[in-house]
Scaffold this motif. Structure first.
Motif, short mmCIF file in Angstrom:
data_model
loop_
_atom_site.label_atom_id
_atom_site.label_comp_id
_atom_site.label_asym_id
_atom_site.label_seq_id
_atom_site.Cartn_x
_atom_site.Cartn_y
_atom_site.Cartn_z
N LEU A 178 24.23 -0.11 16.97
CA LEU A 178 23.48 1.05 16.49
C LEU A 178 22.33 0.65 15.57
N ILE A 215 15.51 6.57 23.31
CA ILE A 215 15.80 7.51 24.40
C ILE A 215 17.19 7.22 24.97
N ARG A 216 17.49 5.92 25.14
CA ARG A 216 18.76 5.56 25.79
C ARG A 216 19.95 5.95 24.92
N ILE A 217 19.88 5.65 23.62
CA ILE A 217 21.03 5.95 22.76
C ILE A 217 21.13 7.45 22.50
N GLY A 218 20.00 8.10 22.30
CA GLY A 218 20.04 9.51 21.98
C GLY A 218 20.67 9.72 20.61
N ARG A 219 20.85 10.96 20.26
CA ARG A 219 21.52 11.27 18.98
C ARG A 219 22.44 12.43 19.20
N GLU A 220 23.46 12.48 18.36
CA GLU A 220 24.37 13.61 18.50
C GLU A 220 23.69 14.89 18.09
#
Lengths: 227, 212
Positions: free
Chosen positions: A142, A222-227
């Motif tokens: 992260l 973009i790949r990880i995004g966020r909650e």
């Protein structure tokens, strides 16, 4: 055929890769310690880590000569234990790169760690997962985009190091001649064409590195995004 | 049996807790900042009391003067407010995160069916709704077969339909697993529907206990 001997480029890359490798390891550990622990003298330790950011390169070079010179405490130890000298060698250039790029990497890693929500690590702890595995599978992935940006910065700073390198490693063509040294001494000798050649090479490397970091950051976000 | 008897100094008041809990559902109610989440954090081992004791089924979590039991050893399922799903892992990876290869996952398969999240396993947290996140986080908390379940405002982000559904599912889980459950809520209606006991906390003090 290349118009000039490319050994300064290969030497600069070797120096920057090796110093960045050690900067990476040390920064990960140091930033983790400073991020998680409070101890007496923490601010002072942090000031010491960041000091090379504000010191003139000559001061850093002087300090390295005092420490690693043939009569310096670390210089004597290294020669006795491992049989090598630091002054007037490429190892001296790598150490100079390490010292000047450590604060940049340290700041990037610290900021990256601070962005990792402690709740994620706490959730993992309540699930019985070890601290090392939490670091490996939660914290590090992260924090990766920030760490990577720090790596590129550290590498770029390492490859461009001049002042301290000149003091501890000197200018020995083919031995300690990095690209920044090649530029300076080509200019001194009035060889503007050679100086320009190396300026273009090192500037291209810098632009490529920064462009790639920016692209990677967007892609990772973009790949990880966020909650 | 959970035994709690401790004090912890917070910024503006002292959190003083003393209660016992068998395999029941306990609701913690009270205004914001009254110490409810700190109580859950003390039970989980994220923070530690100043003095007192906490034990679960005879195992001491905290006892003044001794080294507290590590979080990893407490077997606590904790559902954080906003769920804290790992954003870089898929729903399935979130749920199976702590389990080693070869572990029997039949209880998880059953949970995913009960909670209706089987179709979400390949998705990432940012691709699912609030209600789905809540159910995934609950499954994840239960995956390690905890001895106690702590839920911090588990229903606050849900609409009425989802809230009812999740509450029913929580009751089913409790009926099946028979472990103590403590949940924090602002809605007294949630507490009355689910809890065997309600504990009101104001400025760190237990002001009221209702037993149903």
């Amino acid at each position: 055929m290349m118009p000039y001997d490319l050994s300064p480029l290969w030497l600069s890359l070797r120096v920057a890769v090796i110093s960045t490798f050690f900067v990476f390891l040390v920064s990960l550990a140091l930033a983790r310690l400073m991020n998680r622990r409070d101890f007496f003298g923490k601010s002072f330790v942090e000031a010491l880590i960041l000091l090379p950011l504000v010191l003139p390169p000559t001061v850093i070079g002087f300090g390295l000569i005092v420490l690693f010179g043939v009569n310096g405490p670390l210089g004597i130890l290294l020669e006795q234990w491992f049989g090598f000298r630091v002054v007037f060698t490429w190892i001296g250039a790598a150490i100079a790169s390490f010292v000047v790029s450590l604060p940049l990497m340290y700041q990037s890693v610290l900021a990256a760690y601070e962005k990792v929500d402690p709740r994620w690590e706490n959730v993992a702890r309540t699930m019985g997962v070890s601290e090392w595995r939490i670091f490996r599978t939660i914290t590090f992935p992260l924090a990766w985009s920030g760490i990577l940006a720090g790596l590129i910065l550290a590498f770029a700073r390492g490859i461009g190091e001049f002042g301290a390198t000149l003091m501890i490693a000197g200018y020995i063509p083919g031995v300690t001649e990095t690209v920044p040294l090649a530029i300076y001494f080509a200019y001194e000798a009035g060889d503007m064409e050679k100086a320009l050649f190396w300026v273009v090479i090192i500037s291209s490397l810098g632009v490529a590195a920064i462009t790639w970091v920016n692209y990677w950051r967007k892609k990772t976000a973009i790949r990880i995004g966020r909650e | 049996m959970l035994l709690v008897d401790f004090q912890k100094q917070l910024d503006h008041f002292s959190l003083e807790m003393q209660f016992e809990l068998d395999r029941e559902i306990l609701a913690l109610v009270g205004s914001s900042g009254s110490g409810k989440t700190t109580l859950l954090n003390c039970l989980a081992g994220i923070v530690h009391p100043d003095v007192g004791t906490i034990s679960l089924n005879g195992q001491e979590f905290f006892s003044g003067g001794q080294k507290p039991l590590k979080i990893q050893k407490r077997k606590v399922g904790y559902l954080f407010q906003d769920y804290a799903l790992f954003p870089h892992l898929s729903v399935e990876q979130n749920i199976l995160y702590a389990l080693s290869r070869g572990t029997d996952v039949s209880h998880i398969t059953e949970l995913t069916k009960i909670l209706g999240i089987t179709g979400l396993l390949g998705k990432y947290p940012h691709q699912i709704s609030g209600g789905e996140k809540q159910r995934v986080a609950l499954t994840r908390a239960m995956a390690v077969q905890p001895d106690i379940l702590l839920l911090d405002e588990p229903f606050s982000a849900l609409d009425d339909a989802n809230r009812d559904r999740c509450q029913d599912e929580l009751l089913r889980i409790h009926e099946k697993w028979q472990i103590p459950i403590i949940f924090v809520t602002h809605r007294i209606a949630d507490a009355e529907k689910l809890a065997d006991r309600i504990l009101r906390i104001e400025k760190g003090q237990m002001t009221e206990q209702t037993v149903y």
